[in-house]
Write a protein that holds these residues in place. Structure first.
Motif, PDB file in Angstrom:
ATOM      1  N   TRP A  79     -11.091   6.615  -1.246  1.00  0.00           N
ATOM      2  CA  TRP A  79     -10.519   6.766  -2.586  1.00  0.00           C
ATOM      3  C   TRP A  79      -9.898   5.430  -2.951  1.00  0.00           C
ATOM      4  O   TRP A  79      -9.289   4.762  -2.102  1.00  0.00           O
ATOM      5  CB  TRP A  79      -9.430   7.848  -2.607  1.00  0.00           C
ATOM      6  N   TYR A  80      -9.989   5.021  -4.213  1.00  0.00           N
ATOM      7  CA  TYR A  80      -9.573   3.668  -4.586  1.00  0.00           C
ATOM      8  C   TYR A  80      -9.350   3.598  -6.095  1.00  0.00           C
ATOM      9  O   TYR A  80      -9.862   4.433  -6.866  1.00  0.00           O
ATOM     10  CB  TYR A  80     -10.651   2.662  -4.170  1.00  0.00           C
ATOM     11  N   PRO A  81      -8.608   2.587  -6.554  1.00  0.00           N
ATOM     12  CA  PRO A  81      -8.438   2.410  -8.000  1.00  0.00           C
ATOM     13  C   PRO A  81      -9.760   1.989  -8.648  1.00  0.00           C
ATOM     14  O   PRO A  81     -10.583   1.294  -8.050  1.00  0.00           O
ATOM     15  CB  PRO A  81      -7.400   1.282  -8.102  1.00  0.00           C
ATOM     16  N   VAL A 137      -5.120   4.819   6.110  1.00  0.00           N
ATOM     17  CA  VAL A 137      -6.037   5.698   6.830  1.00  0.00           C
ATOM     18  C   VAL A 137      -5.446   7.103   6.851  1.00  0.00           C
ATOM     19  O   VAL A 137      -4.260   7.274   7.157  1.00  0.00           O
ATOM     20  CB  VAL A 137      -6.268   5.204   8.262  1.00  0.00           C
ATOM     21  N   LEU A 138      -6.261   8.111   6.515  1.00  0.00           N
ATOM     22  CA  LEU A 138      -5.826   9.509   6.559  1.00  0.00           C
ATOM     23  C   LEU A 138      -6.573  10.246   7.661  1.00  0.00           C
ATOM     24  O   LEU A 138      -7.789  10.080   7.833  1.00  0.00           O
ATOM     25  CB  LEU A 138      -6.104  10.219   5.228  1.00  0.00           C
ATOM     26  N   GLU A 155      -3.536  10.609  -5.204  1.00  0.00           N
ATOM     27  CA  GLU A 155      -2.254  10.066  -5.656  1.00  0.00           C
ATOM     28  C   GLU A 155      -2.070   8.633  -5.186  1.00  0.00           C
ATOM     29  O   GLU A 155      -1.690   7.748  -5.963  1.00  0.00           O
ATOM     30  CB  GLU A 155      -1.113  10.937  -5.141  1.00  0.00           C
ATOM     31  N   LEU A 156      -2.343   8.393  -3.908  1.00  0.00           N
ATOM     32  CA  LEU A 156      -2.159   7.047  -3.368  1.00  0.00           C
ATOM     33  C   LEU A 156      -3.120   6.055  -4.027  1.00  0.00           C
ATOM     34  O   LEU A 156      -2.734   4.925  -4.355  1.00  0.00           O
ATOM     35  CB  LEU A 156      -2.340   7.053  -1.861  1.00  0.00           C
ATOM     36  N   ALA A 157      -4.364   6.452  -4.234  1.00  0.00           N
ATOM     37  CA  ALA A 157      -5.322   5.561  -4.897  1.00  0.00           C
ATOM     38  C   ALA A 157      -4.878   5.236  -6.309  1.00  0.00           C
ATOM     39  O   ALA A 157      -5.018   4.092  -6.772  1.00  0.00           O
ATOM     40  CB  ALA A 157      -6.708   6.198  -4.902  1.00  0.00           C
ATOM     41  N   VAL A 162      -6.130   1.557  -1.330  1.00  0.00           N
ATOM     42  CA  VAL A 162      -7.420   2.046  -0.860  1.00  0.00           C
ATOM     43  C   VAL A 162      -7.129   3.029   0.270  1.00  0.00           C
ATOM     44  O   VAL A 162      -6.339   2.729   1.168  1.00  0.00           O
ATOM     45  CB  VAL A 162      -8.318   0.902  -0.348  1.00  0.00           C
ATOM     46  N   VAL A 163      -7.737   4.200   0.194  1.00  0.00           N
ATOM     47  CA  VAL A 163      -7.492   5.251   1.177  1.00  0.00           C
ATOM     48  C   VAL A 163      -8.806   5.546   1.899  1.00  0.00           C
ATOM     49  O   VAL A 163      -9.836   5.773   1.267  1.00  0.00           O
ATOM     50  CB  VAL A 163      -6.967   6.533   0.510  1.00  0.00           C
TER      51      VAL A 163
END
Length: 384
Positions: A79-81, A137-138, A155-157, A162-163
């Motif tokens: 996941w990323y912007p 990292v998740l 949410e973090l992205a 970058v997740v």
């Protein structure tokens, strides 16, 4: 550790044992009329979110769970912007993955593809945007795919991270590969073996190091990543694996354990990288899951031990957000799903902002009137 669905005293909640040996799932049925498909909360950050999947093969080692496989295959969801606001929303999971997960949880009385219809916010295969972003990292709980942490990842992205979410093959009810193969939970047959938890987190730590090695050369958007700013966040055994990964790999600068009993032993000389425990009442000092008491004494750097009043094991995942779609009625006194998601996203993001972006977050230093459910342990947190 193993997530299960329990029905007790007429009330059903998604929960899990965070203790040493996972417990087989008990059969369960919905306790309320199911709603339509669930929708994950909208991310609060400034950026639209894109997502894509990578499939990596580690030929240097056999799979730890399938002895007939001489290489470890992993699915990694990113996941990323992005600047793209329109496009196809990414699926939460496939219909077959939904069916296998509901079967594993003992959920009946709802369509088998119900979880696959959960509405996400990320745009599938959108073009990444930004530069030199921190990487998070998740790692999910045992038996669960990383998609159960999608709300947190989005949410973090949206906040400029970058997740990389890792599906640890054969450790969840279902992982689908591009050729259509579905890897089911082979590890579930070994979860009562002596040393299971210790071996599991060490294997996940190796998965993490391999992903960090390969990500720069396998993802077109890898130039976005600042490889000097990496953290790891996990739930349940994924949280325990965050510590294991940090002990093994110095590239992981900071970590969060969300409600996981820990197995990796911290060196007796201490561990100085930033670390945060974020948990439910079972992890209060002197509570039924005592490993945090042990580890707290060995954390010599920045550290926090936070307990959410009213939280249960799945409060840090998408579990409560999809309960209505499954006809599961939360137990009285359990933190409401939307609030649990807000608190988890707020405190995880604050920790990462402080330690990967050097943005001080004062509410990490003491209790906040905005978040009265958050108790600071061990000094201001009694056993409940």
């Amino acid at each position: 550790m193993r997530q299960i669905l329990t029905v007790a005293a007429g009330l059903a909640v998604l929960t899990a044992s965070a203790c040493s040996a996972p417990t087989p799932p008990r059969s369960a049925v919905p306790s309320a009329t199911p709603t339509g498909p669930a929708a994950l909360p909208t991310p609060t950050g400034a950026h639209p979110v894109g997502t894509t999947a990578l499939y990596l093969t580690d030929t240097s080692r056999p799979d730890p769970w399938d002895l007939d496989v001489d290489a470890r295959e992993l699915k990694v969801t990113l996941w990323y912007p992005t600047e793209q606001r329109d496009g196809e929303r990414a699926p939460y999971m496939t219909p077959e993955e939904s069916e296998l997960m509901l079967k594993g949880l003992g959920i009946t009385g709802v369509p088998s593809d119900r979880l696959s219809k959960t509405r996400t916010n990320a745009i599938k295969d959108a073009r990444p945007a930004g530069r030199k972003l921190p990487l998070v990292v998740l790692s999910p709980g045992f038996t669960k795919p990383v998609s159960t942490l999608t709300s947190l990842a989005e949410e973090l992205a949206s906040r400029g991270y970058v997740v990389a979410g890792i599906d640890h093959t054969y450790e969840s009810y279902a992982t689908t590969f591009p050729d259509g193969r579905v890897a089911e939970c082979l590890a579930c047959d070994s979860d009562s073996d002596p040393g299971f938890g210790t071996g599991l987190v060490q294997g996940r730590a190796t998965d993490v190091s391999f992903v960090l090695d390969r990500l720069p050369s396998t993802w077109d958007g890898a130039d976005l990543i600042d490889r000097s700013r990496i953290a790891m966040v996990g739930q349940s055994i994924g949280g325990a694996s965050a510590m294991a990964a940090m002990v093994k790999d110095s590239r992981v600068r900071a970590g969060i354990n969300m409600d996981g009993t820990t197995y990796a032993r911290i060196p007796k000389s201490g561990f100085s990288r930033p670390f945060m425990f974020l948990g439910s009442a079972q992890h209060v000092p002197g509570g039924p899951a005592p490993t945090w008491d042990r580890d707290w004494k060995l954390l010599t750097g920045w550290k926090r031990w936070l307990v959410l009043s009213g939280a249960e094991h799945q409060s840090f995942t998408d579990g409560p957000l999809v309960e209505g779609a499954l006809g599961v009625k939360p137990a009285y006194g359990v933190l409401r799903a939307a609030r649990a998601a807000e608190l988890t996203r707020t405190y995880v993001a604050a920790f990462l902002d402080q330690h990967l972006k050097s943005r001080r977050q004062p509410f990490l230093d003491k209790p906040s009137s905005r978040y009265p459910e958050v108790m600071f342990c061990p000094t201001a947190c009694g056993q409940s």
